[in-house]
Structures are given as C-alpha cells and as structure tokens.
Design a protein around this motif. Structure first.
Motif, mmCIF file in Angstrom:
data_model
loop_
_atom_site.group_PDB
_atom_site.id
_atom_site.type_symbol
_atom_site.label_atom_id
_atom_site.label_comp_id
_atom_site.label_asym_id
_atom_site.label_seq_id
_atom_site.Cartn_x
_atom_site.Cartn_y
_atom_site.Cartn_z
ATOM 1 N N LEU A 183 -116.527 46.453 76.305
ATOM 2 C CA LEU A 183 -117.411 45.497 76.812
ATOM 3 C C LEU A 183 -117.430 45.515 78.334
ATOM 4 O O LEU A 183 -118.422 45.605 79.160
ATOM 5 C CB LEU A 183 -117.272 44.377 76.118
ATOM 6 C CG LEU A 183 -118.144 43.330 76.815
ATOM 7 C CD1 LEU A 183 -119.581 43.599 76.514
ATOM 8 C CD2 LEU A 183 -117.662 42.069 76.153
ATOM 9 N N LEU A 184 -116.195 45.523 78.834
ATOM 10 C CA LEU A 184 -115.937 45.405 80.326
ATOM 11 C C LEU A 184 -116.314 46.664 81.029
ATOM 12 O O LEU A 184 -116.947 46.837 82.073
ATOM 13 C CB LEU A 184 -114.458 45.214 80.701
ATOM 14 C CG LEU A 184 -114.169 43.627 80.265
ATOM 15 C CD1 LEU A 184 -112.722 43.402 80.426
ATOM 16 C CD2 LEU A 184 -114.820 42.622 81.155
ATOM 17 N N ALA A 185 -116.068 47.774 80.344
ATOM 18 C CA ALA A 185 -116.438 49.210 81.072
ATOM 19 C C ALA A 185 -117.964 49.329 80.914
ATOM 20 O O ALA A 185 -118.346 49.897 82.200
ATOM 21 C CB ALA A 185 -115.782 50.296 79.779
ATOM 22 N N LEU A 186 -118.604 48.765 80.006
ATOM 23 C CA LEU A 186 -119.990 48.912 79.884
ATOM 24 C C LEU A 186 -120.612 47.872 81.163
ATOM 25 O O LEU A 186 -121.516 48.455 81.840
ATOM 26 C CB LEU A 186 -120.630 48.489 78.519
ATOM 27 C CG LEU A 186 -120.410 49.433 77.488
ATOM 28 C CD1 LEU A 186 -120.685 48.774 76.234
ATOM 29 C CD2 LEU A 186 -120.859 50.863 77.782
ATOM 30 N N GLU A 187 -120.032 46.924 81.337
ATOM 31 C CA GLU A 187 -120.631 46.329 82.244
ATOM 32 C C GLU A 187 -120.192 46.679 83.801
ATOM 33 O O GLU A 187 -121.086 46.636 84.726
ATOM 34 C CB GLU A 187 -120.128 44.685 82.412
ATOM 35 C CG GLU A 187 -120.822 43.926 81.473
ATOM 36 C CD GLU A 187 -122.276 43.636 82.002
ATOM 37 O OE1 GLU A 187 -122.341 42.829 83.057
ATOM 38 O OE2 GLU A 187 -123.371 44.184 81.519
ATOM 39 N N LEU A 188 -119.089 47.404 83.968
ATOM 40 C CA LEU A 188 -118.717 48.107 85.107
ATOM 41 C C LEU A 188 -119.763 49.180 85.567
ATOM 42 O O LEU A 188 -119.903 49.587 86.534
ATOM 43 C CB LEU A 188 -117.225 48.479 85.028
ATOM 44 C CG LEU A 188 -116.138 47.559 85.272
ATOM 45 C CD1 LEU A 188 -114.681 47.919 84.588
ATOM 46 C CD2 LEU A 188 -116.189 47.196 86.645
ATOM 47 N N ALA A 189 -119.922 49.959 84.422
ATOM 48 C CA ALA A 189 -120.987 50.978 84.751
ATOM 49 C C ALA A 189 -122.206 50.375 84.987
ATOM 50 O O ALA A 189 -122.983 50.796 86.014
ATOM 51 C CB ALA A 189 -121.122 51.855 83.398
#
Length: 300
Positions: free
Chosen positions: A108-114
C-alpha cells in the motif's frame, strides 16, 4: 549491513527527528523493500542475496516496527503520515525515485509512493487496501490474534514451540503457505518484532477506513498475489487490477501472504523482472519471461 539513519522531518508544528533502520546489500539499480504490518526487514531475508546479486537493495524497517523508532507526536501511521517520512528517507539516502517493492502494508505504501512521484516502478505482493469491509475485518482480526498471542507467550515458550514444523504452523501459518520452511529462529524473531511493534495498534486503527481507489497511469506497476494467501484473499488482486488497469497481475502458486519465504526463487524473478533498468519505460518484455512460472491471471 544493517544501519540506522536519523534525519529531520518537517511537520506543521516544526521539525522532528526520525530514526529508520535498514539493511543495505548489493550494487546496481536501487530497490527499496517495505515489509508488512508488525513485521521487520528480515521478512525479505529469503530473497535478499538473490536480489543483491543484481540490484542495490535497501530493506527498510518501517517506522514503529523492527529497529526503527516510533513516529513522533503529530505524525500519523496512515499513508499521509508515513509516505512523506519514506520520501524523506529516500532523499536522505540519495535515492532519486528508486524502484519500490512492498508486501501487504508495504505494498500500500509503495503504491502511494508511486502515485506521489517518489517511485520509478512499483512491485506489490498482496498489497493492503483492496479489501471489502468483511475481508478487512477478517484480516485485521487474524493480525490482532497473532499480536496478542505474541505478547502473551513468554519468549522461551515461543522458542520451544517453534522447534517443530507443527509449532511453526500454529505460530505463523496465517501468513505463510509453507510455515514449516521458516527457520525456528526466524519465527522467534518475528514474534519479538510483533510483540514490540509500537506501530501495530495505530496502524490498524488508521487502516479501518483505507480503500485504495487511485489509478497510477504513469508508473509501471506489478501486483503479485499468493494463490494460498489466507490473510488477504487472492480475489482482492482482481479488484486491484480494476483500480489500476495498466498493472500487471501475477499469480504466485503455492505462496501465502508473505511469499518471500514460500518461494524465494519465484518472488525474486518477479522483482528482478519488474525492476530492470528499462522497467521505467516499458514492461512488456517481462510478461513473457515470467509466463512459465507465474501467470497474469484474473483467477488469482
């Protein structure tokens, strides 16, 4: 080697210090690995050396977990609080839009970072946020049971139980399809990480209202889901594909919620394919390379 880095982070009330622990190995394209709730960077240990043979790998302890410090007052454990901290970590480490790989909460955090412009590519393994309400309640309920059990059981008892395959299945069978493969000492360390994870309760509280609904059209996204995931059910991968239609959806046969231990070779191939130097421009060639071991299928 495992290091801890301290940096200043700006919040509304001023500047606060943040301490983040991470393991760094290898050389090449930078790849940041983010673990799930109540875990620690060692969750990536089964794949770290494989990845480090071709990439510079940073396995991070998320704030409030592992050896990283808790978030200071005024910084929440939701994506609005944690993503800017991770973006500041990247800047402090000199990482300009690294590849980001995340499992569960880390996904989830990776998607938001992208979405916010901080990742070159994203690879998610059973990312959080694509559940319906009953699925969320179930998953959070399982996590709470594991958390309270870890806090209630004395460490010598956990070590004794972890010596047998049946004991490891009882302790971590909810997150691994093949818990008997997990080393006893790793299971004990996971129980310690869960017991001492000060971010656990506020993270679950923040997650009660999370639904991921944002497309990420300009960043290559790979969504991989364990076919035997008993925590976040594989059908959530289909929802993820609908939300991010340009993403590649990959089924991981024989893998549970934390697939790195269940099939290190398969997970490593998925990550290495998704983080090739040309991955920021195209992702078409990788699908063929993975077709023999992991199928992009709506049956995930």
């Amino acid at each position: 080697m495992t290091e801890t880095i301290s940096f200043a982070h700006d919040v509304a009330a001023g500047t606060v210090p943040i301490d983040i622990a991470y393991e760094r190995r290898g050389a090449g394209e930078p790849v940041v690995l983010l673990h799930g709730v109540a875990h620690h960077w060692q969750a990536w240990e089964p794949v770290l050396n494989i990845l480090a043979a071709e990439r510079e790998v940073f396995a991070v302890d998320l704030p409030g977990f592992g050896a990283s410090g808790a978030l200071p007052a005024g910084v929440g454990y939701d994506t609005h609080g944690v993503v800017p901290v991770l973006a500041q970590l990247f800047r402090t480490l000199g990482l300009e839009r690294p590849h980001v790989v995340g499992n569960s909460l880390g996904g989830l955090l990776a998607l938001e970072l992208a979405r916010t412009g901080h990742a070159r590519t994203v690879t998610t393994l059973s990312p959080a946020g694509f559940w319906n309400e009953s699925e969320r309640r179930y998953g959070f309920g399982v996590l709470r049971m594991m958390y309270h059990a870890a806090r209630a059981m004395p460490e010598p008892f956990v070590a004794q139980v972890a010596r047998t395959a049946a004991g490891r299945a009882a302790l971590v069978g909810a997150i691994y399809a093949r818990p008997g493969k997990r080393a006893p000492e790793s299971v004990v360390a996971e129980a310690q990480a869960m017991r001492h994870g000060v971010g656990f309760t506020p993270t679950l509280a923040a997650g009660r209202t999370v639904r991921y609904t944002q497309d990420i059209p300009n960043v290559p996204v790979t969504i991989a889901w364990g076919a035997a995931d008993r925590l976040l059910l594989p059908r959530q991968g289909i929802r993820a594909k609908r939300v991010i239609p340009g993403a590649r959806l990959i089924r991981l046969p024989g893998c549970g919620h934390v697939p790195m231990n269940d099939d290190p070779a398969l997970v490593s191939r998925v990550v290495l394919d998704a983080t090739r130097p040309t991955a920021g421009a195209t992702r078409s060639s990788g699908a063929k390379a993975l077709s023999a071991c992991a199928s992009a299928s709506a049956s995930a």
